[in-house]
Design a protein around this motif. Structure first.
Motif, short mmCIF file in Angstrom:
data_model
loop_
_atom_site.label_atom_id
_atom_site.label_comp_id
_atom_site.label_asym_id
_atom_site.label_seq_id
_atom_site.Cartn_x
_atom_site.Cartn_y
_atom_site.Cartn_z
N ALA A 22 3.64 -6.23 -8.21
CA ALA A 22 2.93 -5.32 -9.11
C ALA A 22 3.79 -4.95 -10.31
N TYR A 23 5.11 -4.86 -10.11
CA TYR A 23 6.03 -4.57 -11.21
C TYR A 23 5.99 -5.68 -12.26
N ARG A 24 5.74 -6.90 -11.82
CA ARG A 24 5.64 -8.06 -12.73
C ARG A 24 4.24 -8.17 -13.35
N ARG A 25 3.41 -7.16 -13.13
CA ARG A 25 2.05 -7.06 -13.68
C ARG A 25 1.10 -8.12 -13.14
N ARG A 26 1.28 -8.50 -11.92
CA ARG A 26 0.33 -9.37 -11.20
C ARG A 26 -0.37 -8.51 -10.15
N PHE A 27 -1.26 -7.68 -10.63
CA PHE A 27 -1.87 -6.67 -9.77
C PHE A 27 -2.80 -7.26 -8.71
N LEU A 28 -3.52 -8.31 -9.07
CA LEU A 28 -4.42 -8.93 -8.10
C LEU A 28 -3.64 -9.54 -6.94
N SER A 29 -2.58 -10.25 -7.26
CA SER A 29 -1.74 -10.83 -6.21
C SER A 29 -1.05 -9.73 -5.40
N ALA A 30 -0.62 -8.67 -6.06
CA ALA A 30 0.04 -7.57 -5.36
C ALA A 30 -0.92 -6.91 -4.37
N ALA A 31 -2.16 -6.72 -4.77
CA ALA A 31 -3.14 -6.11 -3.87
C ALA A 31 -3.41 -7.02 -2.67
N ARG A 32 -3.46 -8.32 -2.92
CA ARG A 32 -3.70 -9.27 -1.82
C ARG A 32 -2.51 -9.27 -0.85
N ILE A 33 -1.30 -9.26 -1.36
CA ILE A 33 -0.10 -9.23 -0.51
C ILE A 33 -0.05 -7.94 0.29
N ALA A 34 -0.40 -6.81 -0.34
CA ALA A 34 -0.41 -5.53 0.36
C ALA A 34 -1.43 -5.55 1.50
N ALA A 35 -2.58 -6.14 1.25
CA ALA A 35 -3.61 -6.22 2.30
C ALA A 35 -3.11 -7.03 3.48
N TYR A 36 -2.50 -8.17 3.21
CA TYR A 36 -1.97 -8.99 4.31
C TYR A 36 -0.83 -8.28 5.04
N SER A 37 -0.03 -7.52 4.33
CA SER A 37 1.11 -6.87 4.99
C SER A 37 0.68 -5.68 5.84
#
Length: 147
Positions: A22-37
């Motif tokens: 999310a810090y790298r401004r890839r919010f969609l990928s960050a949300a997906r990674i958070a969901a999996y984690s």
């Protein structure tokens, strides 16, 4: 206890990776990674991990899995032998034959006489000519393309 600790550590690491993403401004990928984690912690909280651990280390559960496997092997083996012998098909054919004779032995006879039906042989001859025309069309197309 160890399984719960491992699941918590995996979830914490996944959330850390999501924050960096999310810090790298890839919010969609960050949300997906958070969901999996969050999945491992959710499994621990519902008790699925404890149930799996109890099942994995239970000799009774493994004996049950062994019995299920033996039952499956018996069913598959009997079906293979039945197919090889042709037993099921022969039994079905015999049952069909018995059923036809028992219900209506003369039902398969035509109700109209032979003289009232037109002969079907002249109709078959034009089909042969039509199929020859179809092949000549195909040959013309192949010759056109140089094949």
């Amino acid at each position: 206890m160890i399984a719960e600790t491992i699941c918590s550590a995996v979830s914490a690491a996944g959330l850390g990776i999501a924050v960096v993403t999310a810090y790298r401004r890839r919010f969609l990928s960050a949300a997906r990674i958070a969901a999996y984690s969050l999945v491992p912690v959710g499994l621990v909280m519902t008790g699925v991990v404890g149930w799996l651990a109890d099942t994995a280390f239970s000799p009774t559960a493994w004996a049950g899995f062994g019995l299920l496997g033996a039952a499956w092997l018996l069913l598959a083996g009997t079906r293979a032998v039945e197919r090889r012998r042709g037993g099921a098909g022969a039994e079905r054919k015999a049952a069909k034959g018995d059923r036809r004779e028992a219900v209506a032995p003369a039902a398969s006879a035509p109700s109209l006489g032979q003289g009232s039906r037109p002969a079907s042989r002249p109709a078959a001859a034009p089909r042969a000519a039509d199929s020859a025309d179809d092949f000549s069309d195909i040959e013309a197309i192949l010759k056109k393309h140089g094949i």
